[in-house]
Design a protein around this motif. Sequence first.
Motif, mmCIF file in Angstrom:
data_model
loop_
_atom_site.group_PDB
_atom_site.id
_atom_site.type_symbol
_atom_site.label_atom_id
_atom_site.label_comp_id
_atom_site.label_asym_id
_atom_site.label_seq_id
_atom_site.Cartn_x
_atom_site.Cartn_y
_atom_site.Cartn_z
ATOM 1 N N ASP A 100 0.853 -1.172 0.000
ATOM 2 C CA ASP A 100 0.000 0.000 0.000
ATOM 3 C C ASP A 100 0.895 1.229 0.000
ATOM 4 O O ASP A 100 2.109 1.119 0.148
ATOM 5 C CB ASP A 100 -0.962 -0.001 1.190
ATOM 6 C CG ASP A 100 -0.271 0.134 2.537
ATOM 7 O OD1 ASP A 100 0.610 1.001 2.695
ATOM 8 O OD2 ASP A 100 -0.628 -0.612 3.463
ATOM 9 N N THR A 101 0.292 2.378 -0.185
ATOM 10 C CA THR A 101 1.070 3.616 -0.250
ATOM 11 C C THR A 101 0.806 4.516 0.955
ATOM 12 O O THR A 101 1.187 5.679 0.948
ATOM 13 C CB THR A 101 0.775 4.388 -1.549
ATOM 14 O OG1 THR A 101 -0.629 4.638 -1.622
ATOM 15 C CG2 THR A 101 1.224 3.602 -2.769
ATOM 16 N N GLU A 102 0.182 3.964 1.969
ATOM 17 C CA GLU A 102 -0.043 4.734 3.201
ATOM 18 C C GLU A 102 1.302 5.082 3.823
ATOM 19 O O GLU A 102 2.207 4.245 3.885
ATOM 20 C CB GLU A 102 -0.874 3.892 4.173
ATOM 21 C CG GLU A 102 -1.226 4.604 5.454
ATOM 22 C CD GLU A 102 -2.019 3.705 6.388
ATOM 23 O OE1 GLU A 102 -1.758 3.757 7.603
ATOM 24 O OE2 GLU A 102 -2.893 2.956 5.903
ATOM 25 N N THR A 103 1.442 6.317 4.296
ATOM 26 C CA THR A 103 2.706 6.750 4.885
ATOM 27 C C THR A 103 2.985 5.984 6.165
ATOM 28 O O THR A 103 2.188 6.039 7.105
ATOM 29 C CB THR A 103 2.682 8.268 5.176
ATOM 30 O OG1 THR A 103 2.422 8.947 3.946
ATOM 31 C CG2 THR A 103 4.002 8.728 5.746
ATOM 32 N N PRO A 104 4.103 5.266 6.218
ATOM 33 C CA PRO A 104 4.418 4.485 7.413
ATOM 34 C C PRO A 104 4.738 5.388 8.605
ATOM 35 O O PRO A 104 5.328 6.456 8.451
ATOM 36 C CB PRO A 104 5.651 3.678 7.018
ATOM 37 C CG PRO A 104 5.781 3.809 5.549
ATOM 38 C CD PRO A 104 5.078 5.053 5.160
ATOM 39 N N GLN A 105 4.359 4.921 9.776
ATOM 40 C CA GLN A 105 4.680 5.623 11.018
ATOM 41 C C GLN A 105 5.774 4.884 11.771
ATOM 42 O O GLN A 105 5.961 5.112 12.962
ATOM 43 C CB GLN A 105 3.414 5.738 11.886
ATOM 44 C CG GLN A 105 2.273 6.466 11.216
ATOM 45 C CD GLN A 105 2.619 7.895 10.835
ATOM 46 O OE1 GLN A 105 3.155 8.649 11.631
ATOM 47 N NE2 GLN A 105 2.326 8.260 9.595
ATOM 48 N N ALA A 106 6.482 4.024 11.079
ATOM 49 C CA ALA A 106 7.542 3.222 11.686
ATOM 50 C C ALA A 106 8.746 3.212 10.755
ATOM 51 O O ALA A 106 8.639 3.540 9.570
ATOM 52 C CB ALA A 106 7.051 1.795 11.935
#
Length: 161
Positions: A100-106
Amino acid sequence: EVEIGPDDTLGSIYFDRLFPMGVDAMVESVALVKAGRAPKLAQEESGATYEGWCKAENCVIDWALPATHIHNLVRGADPSPGASSVFRGVSVQFFGSTRDTETPQAAPGAIVSIGAEGLRIAAHGGHLRIARVKAADAGGKVSAAEWAARVGAKPGDRFGA
């Protein structure tokens, strides 16, 4: 030529598309030879190249690369030799990647979540979802969730670190 979809793997392209095309071409070729109509074409040797086998050392994941690149590496090495990363000192091969292209928070390589659908791992520009894994210190391929439970992996743990 065959179309390559966003989640195709080496295995799906070969077994579902190229292998059947090869069988058809072989049947056609045998018929042409049998009928005495097989064309005799000289190959232009100056343009010939050789591509060697893709080996495990060619498929080690670099978590500094974008998620798209890593996803494509996993797909290109599935079903063999398997793209790999290290977890707690053990090489683990990945299979069944989606992204997916959701911005990672990790940080890249960090496990974000573990569920029935697999491991969700952060990468630059998105997440990878890995369905199955094969650890060097265990048997064959298993679901990523089964592997995570067996080794005690949890969100926040990182591959390649």
